[in-house]
Scaffold this active site. Structure first.
Site, PDB file in Angstrom:
ATOM      1  CB  SER A 143      -0.920   0.026   1.231  1.00  0.00           C
ATOM      2  OG  SER A 143      -0.162   0.015   2.428  1.00  0.00           O
ATOM      3  CB  CYS A 144       3.189   2.749   1.803  1.00  0.00           C
ATOM      4  SG  CYS A 144       4.252   4.198   1.995  1.00  0.00           S
ATOM      5  N   GLY A 145       4.546   2.757  -1.438  1.00  0.00           N
ATOM      6  CA  GLY A 145       5.813   2.597  -2.142  1.00  0.00           C
ATOM      7  C   GLY A 145       6.903   3.483  -1.611  1.00  0.00           C
ATOM      8  CB  CYS A 147       6.556   2.636   3.686  1.00  0.00           C
ATOM      9  SG  CYS A 147       4.838   3.161   3.676  1.00  0.00           S
TER      10      CYS A 147
END
Length: 333
Positions: A143-145, A147
Site C-alpha cells: 500500500s505504500c511505495g 515507506c
C-alpha cells in the site's frame, strides 16, 4: 494462474434472507502477496510486497522511479536468486520473456530451490551503482511505495525528462473510455477482486500498449514503466498512464520519472500529487467516471469537442500557474 492467485476455504454469510442468516463453506480465490528483494550488483536495495509475476519489469521500473537508470540501455540483466522465502520454485517458462525490440537483456534463474523472491539486477558498464543512501530502512508494503525511505529528502527524485515540454494532447472522449478499457483487461481482478491495475495508452491512437496488475498500485505502475525499459521506449512521450485507484504523490513522481505527460486516475488525487503535477508540468486527471473528469493541472492538454480545454488560457503554462495560485491561497486561508 500459479503463484499469482491462491485458493483458501472461507465461510460465506448472507444476512436477512427469508430463512434467516445463512452460512456456507466454499473456496475463494485470493491475490497472492509475497516479498521481493531487489538487489543491484549483489547489494540489497529494497524489499517490496508484490504479486509475483513480471518481476524483472517491476525491478526495472523501480530503478527508473528511484533515478538509478533513465533508459533501457542502462539495464543489462537480471537473475532470480535462491534464498529464504515461501519455497516452491516455478518453472522458467512462467517468467516473462524479454522483448525482441530494444536493447539486449539476459534473464536467468537459479537452480532447484529458488523461491523467486530475490532478484539481482546488473547494470550496463559505466552506469553508477545506487547510492547506499537510497537503500530502504524497512520493506515497502503493497500500500505504500515510499515507506522506508531513508529520509524525507529522499522522497523527491529529479527526472531526466521534462514532461512539461511534451506537446502531447488527448481527446477528453478518449480519457473517459480508458477506465473501462483497463477494467476489461484485468484478468486476475476478475478472479480475486483484490488487485490494482495500471495501463499505458497511446495518446494519439488510443491503443492500449501494456497493462499490469499487482496488489500494490505503485508496483503496477513500476511494472508498466519496466516494460518500457525492457523495450527501450523511455521516455514515454505521447502516452497516458491510467490507474485503477487514486493518484498519490508517488504515482505522479513515477510518471514524471518515466517521461509520461498525462496521468489519469479513477479516484481522487492527493494535495501533494497535485502540487507535484503542477510543478512538473504533468497533466493530472482524477475522478474519471462515466462521462466526467476533473483536470487538476495542465488542462490545456485535454481536448474537448470544441477543440480546446474548457477554460484553458492561451498559454500552455497558465493552467499550472492558476492551480499553483489556488494551492497557495488554500494554504494561507
Amino acid at each position: 494462474m500459479g503463484r499469482i492467485t491462491a485458493r483458501r476455504p472461507i465461510v460465506r454469510i448472507t444476512v436477512g434472507t427469508d430463512e434467516g442468516d445463512l452460512s456456507s463453506r466454499r473456496p475463494d480465490t485470493l491475490a497472492v502477496e509475497e516479498p521481493l528483494e531487489i538487489r543491484v550488483g549483489g547489494a540489497p536495495l529494497a524489499v517490496t510486497m508484490r504479486t509475483p509475476g513480471n518481476d524483472v519489469e517491476l525491478a526495472a521500473g523501480f530503478l527508473v522511479s528511484e533515478g538509478v537508470i533513465s533508459h533501457g540501455g542502462e539495464f543489462r540483466s537480471a537473475i532470480h536468486c535462491g534464498g529464504p522465502g515461501t519455497g516452491g520454485a516455478i518453472p522458467a517458462s512462467a517468467l516473462l520473456s524479454p522483448p525482441s525490440a530494444g536493447a539486449e537483456f539476459s534473464f536467468s534463474s537459479a537452480a532447484d530451490g529458488n523461491t523467486y523472491n530475490v532478484l539481482d539486477v546488473s547494470l550496463a558498464p559505466g552506469v553508477r551503482l545506487p547510492d547506499p543512501a537510497l537503500a530502504r530502512n524497512f520493506y515497502t508494503t503493497s500500500s505504500c511505495g515510499l515507506c522506508g525511505k531513508a529520509s524525507i529528502e529522499a522522497v523527491e527524485t529529479g527526472s531526466a525528462y521534462d514532461v512539461g515540454a511534451d506537446p502531447t494532447t488527448v481527446d477528453a472522449a478518449a480519457v473517459v473510455g480508458y477506465p473501462d478499457a483497463l477494467r476489461a483487461r484485468q484478468a486476475v481482478f476478475d478472479k480475486t477482486g483484490g488487485l490494482h491495475a495500471a495501463a499505458l495508452f497511446d495518446a494519439v491512437t488510443g491503443e492500449l500498449l501494456v497493462l499490469r496488475e499487482d496488489v500494490g498500485r505503485h508496483n503496477a505502475v513500476d511494472k508498466v514503466i519496466g516494460w518500457a525499459v525492457l523495450a527501450d521506449r523511455l521516455p514515454l512521450r505521447g502516452t497516458v498512464l491510467q490507474v485503477s485507484g487514486r493518484a498519490s504523490f508517488e504515482l505522479v513522481q513515477k510518471a514524471v520519472m518515466a517521461g509520461i505527460p498525462v496521468l489519469s486516475a479513477v479516484s481522487a488525487p492527493s494535495s501533494l500529487a497535485v502540487e507535484l503535477a503542477v510543478a512538473s508540468g504533468l497533466t493530472l486527471v482524477g475522478f474519471v467516471r462515466g462521462t466526467t473528469m476533473n483536470v487538476y493541472s495542465r488542462a490545456d492538454r485535454v481536448r474537448t469537442r470544441g477543440g480546446s480545454a474548457v477554460g484553458a488560457p492561451a498559454g500552455a503554462g497558465a493552467v499550472s500557474e492558476m492551480v499553483a495560485s489556488e494551492i497557495a491561497a488554500s494554504e494561507s486561508a
